[in-house]
Write an enzyme that holds these catalytic residues in place. Structure first.
Site, PDB file in Angstrom:
ATOM      1  N   CYS A 137       0.821  -1.212   0.000  1.00 51.10           N
ATOM      2  CA  CYS A 137       0.000   0.000   0.000  1.00 51.10           C
ATOM      3  C   CYS A 137       0.849   1.253   0.000  1.00 51.10           C
ATOM      4  O   CYS A 137       0.361   2.332  -0.292  1.00 51.10           O
ATOM      5  CB  CYS A 137      -0.899   0.057   1.233  1.00 51.10           C
ATOM      6  SG  CYS A 137      -2.128  -1.233   1.269  1.00 51.10           S
TER       7      CYS A 137
ATOM      8  N   CYS B 126       5.097   8.135   4.031  1.00 53.44           N
ATOM      9  CA  CYS B 126       5.577   9.448   3.631  1.00 53.44           C
ATOM     10  C   CYS B 126       5.631  10.378   4.836  1.00 53.44           C
ATOM     11  O   CYS B 126       5.310   9.988   5.963  1.00 53.44           O
ATOM     12  CB  CYS B 126       4.653  10.014   2.564  1.00 53.44           C
ATOM     13  SG  CYS B 126       2.963  10.155   3.116  1.00 53.44           S
TER      14      CYS B 126
ATOM     15  N   CYS C 106      -3.656   9.463   5.594  1.00 54.67           N
ATOM     16  CA  CYS C 106      -2.661   9.231   6.647  1.00 54.67           C
ATOM     17  C   CYS C 106      -3.306   9.373   8.021  1.00 54.67           C
ATOM     18  O   CYS C 106      -2.991   8.615   8.950  1.00 54.67           O
ATOM     19  CB  CYS C 106      -1.507  10.219   6.527  1.00 54.67           C
ATOM     20  SG  CYS C 106      -0.570  10.040   5.001  1.00 54.67           S
TER      21      CYS C 106
ATOM     22  N   ASP D 248       2.086   2.568   2.742  1.00 63.30           N
ATOM     23  CA  ASP D 248       2.252   3.020   4.113  1.00 63.30           C
ATOM     24  C   ASP D 248       1.676   2.013   5.096  1.00 63.30           C
ATOM     25  O   ASP D 248       0.758   1.261   4.781  1.00 63.30           O
ATOM     26  CB  ASP D 248       1.726   4.437   4.367  1.00 63.30           C
ATOM     27  CG  ASP D 248       0.360   4.679   3.798  1.00 63.30           C
ATOM     28  OD1 ASP D 248      -0.370   3.705   3.600  1.00 63.30           O
ATOM     29  OD2 ASP D 248       0.017   5.854   3.569  1.00 63.30           O
TER      30      ASP D 248
END
Lengths: 282, 390
Positions: A35, A62, A106, A37
């Site tokens: 994926c 990231c 995120c 992350d």
């Protein structure tokens, strides 16, 4: 370059609470290498097993993924598990002074990891990313996301377009094959919200209804179609029957059926629940 | 903070000499080259000189050069021209690793009924010409294959590919945006019908490109309008930009050998030392023939955007193959086509050199990058056994 806030940069450059807790009470793991992350969250409770005494994380991802993980651990320290569960992904983003919309996933990952950890603690089984949020049916195959998970994110973040859902969850962001299904999920969420909300007993006059339909189409519907390069024209209103014709990219588009359904849900939600939308040539 | 610019495949610095060459054509010599008076005429002469300089870099004739606004326009012009010329032909061949300037256009065309074949590449990013041979047929209007890949620097056998295309009567186009000025090109004895180039990749400004069109190859213009560029590209000439591109091509021709020797030595040193200092790193396309200036290197178990942000803190400018930098969610289509595993694709960084780089730039990266990778691996839940402590 992404327009990250100073707080995001600061938490990325100096992340708080990095690492493992060897005797953690709860561990939550979401995401994967594929994926792009992943987050592993460790929680240690206080002696009474009431409050979160310590929270640590390991993150692959990231800048904003690392900053979101750092923010999450700061937010939950000292909270009871129930209080921690109240934290939304928006609060994680707010703590960081906001995230670019494309990076909101995120913050969702942070909230998911927290839920996974607490579920594991309460249920006694270690939840891995394959198992979290797996109620319901897989809607996005690329990222393994279910319809019920997506609907939850759509409701809590008041998402209205498939693009927003992609930014918040990644769903639809790889092969794009599920974008029509995401649009249907948004329509269904709107529908459910309308069902819950008792319709106001106020009776609309025909004139008022037509005005409302026009205003919803102008202000709520067409701007969203424009963002996909599409458009529509209102052809006629006959009582509760609304006739529209798709233009530009929407005309002849394979998914115009789901777009028509989206328009109908919008009008039902914002004008009256007896409205039906039909696509006509015009 | 002084930048250490190692992102020259993204764009390059305008050479000071190029800037000086174009400077008078804004406020002083601003005439329209099409005008009948002396004031426009003198600009026309300078545009002619620029066309000759661009042609010389390719060993082409000046009239084979059409100025455009960018590489993307050149690519779009070439492909659309071939399709308009042969309306009965409905097949396009390209590769999976093209720049979006070609790939997005082809994918859009496939939704309008064109058959599009995207050739595969192997693990090192190399084409298999047998696959092209099998794909090309009488229905193929155009074959478009890039000269060198922007992400990995891998070079493609365009001459052989062009021969295969032309044997079946297809037009052969190459997107040479990354190759022009970096590798010697000679179109006289070539199978290339059309070639795209872009100014800002070779120290000219952004906003200028060119399309090489072999004499005798039929052509349909993309823009309809005035008679400029012999009716092949309407629109008033971007005179200052054209003159700048001419100067940049002249400099590239003169400096190419020396630059390539120096740049290749720096690239090779960076590659060698990073592989030694950072465990679980690998070169993308390392076995293939590559541009001398490009290094695509993958670091397992870390994510590219995070690396770039930390490099940027040190003034180092590079780019990544990661999804997170682009706003898309899939890592680079080039690395995916090569079958680079996700663990590496997400952690790929591209360094691309120009003649303005120095050994000191290389030393700074060698000093700063290993601790950055280590730091991110310490945060990452994966690959913790890889942690190195140089």
């Amino acid at each position: 370059m992404w327009d990250y806030t100073d707080k995001v940069k600061e938490h990325f450059l100096n992340p708080r609470n990095v690492g493992e807790i060897s005797n953690a009470d709860a561990v939550g793991e979401v995401g994967s290498l594929a994926c792009g992350d992943a987050l592993k969250l460790f929680l240690k409770l206080d002696e009474n097993k009431e409050r979160i005494a310590e929270a640590k994380f390991q993150t692959f991802g990231c800048g904003s993924a690392i900053a979101s993980s750092s923010a999450l651990t700061e937010l939950i320290k000292g909270k009871t598990l129930d209080e921690a569960l109240e934290i939304t992904n928006q609060e994680i983003a707010d703590f960081l002074g906001g995230l670019p919309e494309e990076k909101m996933h995120c913050s969702v990952m942070g909230q998911e990891a927290l839920e996974a950890a607490i579920t594991q603690y309460r249920g006694g089984t270690i939840a891995t990313h394959e198992e979290t949020g797996q109620e319901g049916n897989i809607l996005c195959k690329c990222f393994g996301l279910t319809d019920s998970f997506l609907k939850k994110i759509i409701v809590t973040n008041k998402l209205r377009t498939a693009e927003q859902v992609t930014h918040f969850t990644k769903a639809g962001g790889a092969c794009g094959g599920c974008i029509d299904k995401i649009k249907v999920a948004i329509a269904e969420v709107l529908e459910e919200q309308v069902m819950e909300k008792q319709k106001s007993p106020e009776k609309l006059t025909n004139l008022r209804k037509m005005q409302l339909i026009q205003s919803v189409l102008e202000n709520e519907v067409r701007p969203q179609l424009w963002s996909d390069g599409g458009d529509l024209d209102l052809i006629d209103i006959d009582g509760s029957r609304v006739q529209i014709a798709f233009r530009k990219a929407c005309a002849g588009c394979g998914s115009s059926g789901s777009t028509a359904r989206f328009v109908e849900q919008k009008l039902r939600g914002l004008v009256s629940d007896d409205i039906s939308v039909e696509e006509v040539e015009g | 903070m002084k930048e250490i610019y190692l992102d020259n495949n993204a764009t390059t610095k305008v050479d000071e000499a190029v800037f000086e060459e174009m400077r008078p054509y804004f406020c002083e010599l601003y005439g329209n080259p099409s005008s009948m008076h002396f004031f426009g005429g003198q600009v026309q002469k300078k545009v002619d000189e620029a066309r000759r300089r661009v042609a010389d870099l390719l060993n082409a004739a000046p009239e084979e050069i059409i100025f455009t606004a960018c590489g993307t326009e050149s690519d779009n012009t070439a492909i659309r021209s071939a399709l308009e010329l042969f309306p009965h032909k409905r097949h396009i061949i390209t590769t999976r690793i093209e720049h979006p300037a070609v790939l997005t256009l082809c994918r859009n065309l496939s939704r309008r009924g064109y058959r599009v074949t995207e050739l595969n590449v192997d693990g090192e990013g190399r084409l298999n010409l047998d696959e092209l041979e099998a794909a090309v047929d009488d229905d193929t209007a155009i074959v478009s294959i890039m000269y060198a890949n922007n992400e990995t620097g891998v070079l493609f056998p365009v001459e052989e590919a062009g021969a295969i295309a032309k044997a079946k009567g297809a037009i052969f186009h190459t997107d040479a945006v990354q190759a022009v000025g970096k590798v010697p090109l000679d179109v006289t004895s070539s199978t290339i019908d059309m070639l795209s180039l872009s100014g800002h990749k070779l120290h000219a400004p952004k906003g200028i490109g060119a399309l090489y069109l072999r004499k005798g190859v039929p052509f349909r213009p993309f823009l309809a309008g005035g008679h400029q560029e012999r009716g092949r590209r309407a629109g008033t000439e971007a005179t200052a930009n054209i003159i700048a591109l001419g100067k940049a091509c002249e400099l590239a021709a003169n400096l190419m050998d020396d630059t390539n020797r120096r740049v290749k030595a720096m690239r090779d040193r960076l590659e060698r030392e990073l592989l030694t200092l950072i465990p679980n790193s690998r070169i993308n396309g390392g076995e293939a023939e590559r541009l001398p200036n490009t290094l695509s290197i993958a670091f397992e178990h870390v994510e590219g955007e995070a690396i770039l942000l930390l490099l940027s803190e040190k003034g180092i400018c590079a780019s990544s193959g990661s999804a997170c930098t682009s706003g898309s969610l899939e890592p680079s289509h080039v690395l995916r086509a090569m079958g680079v595993p996700f663990t590496c694709a997400h952690g790929t960084i591209r360094f691309s050199f120009s003649r303005f780089n120095t050994e000191q730039d290389v030393e700074t990266v060698i000093r700063e990058l290993p601790p950055i990778i280590n730091r991110l691996r310490e945060i990452s839940p994966f690959g913790r056994e890889l942690l190195a402590h140089p």
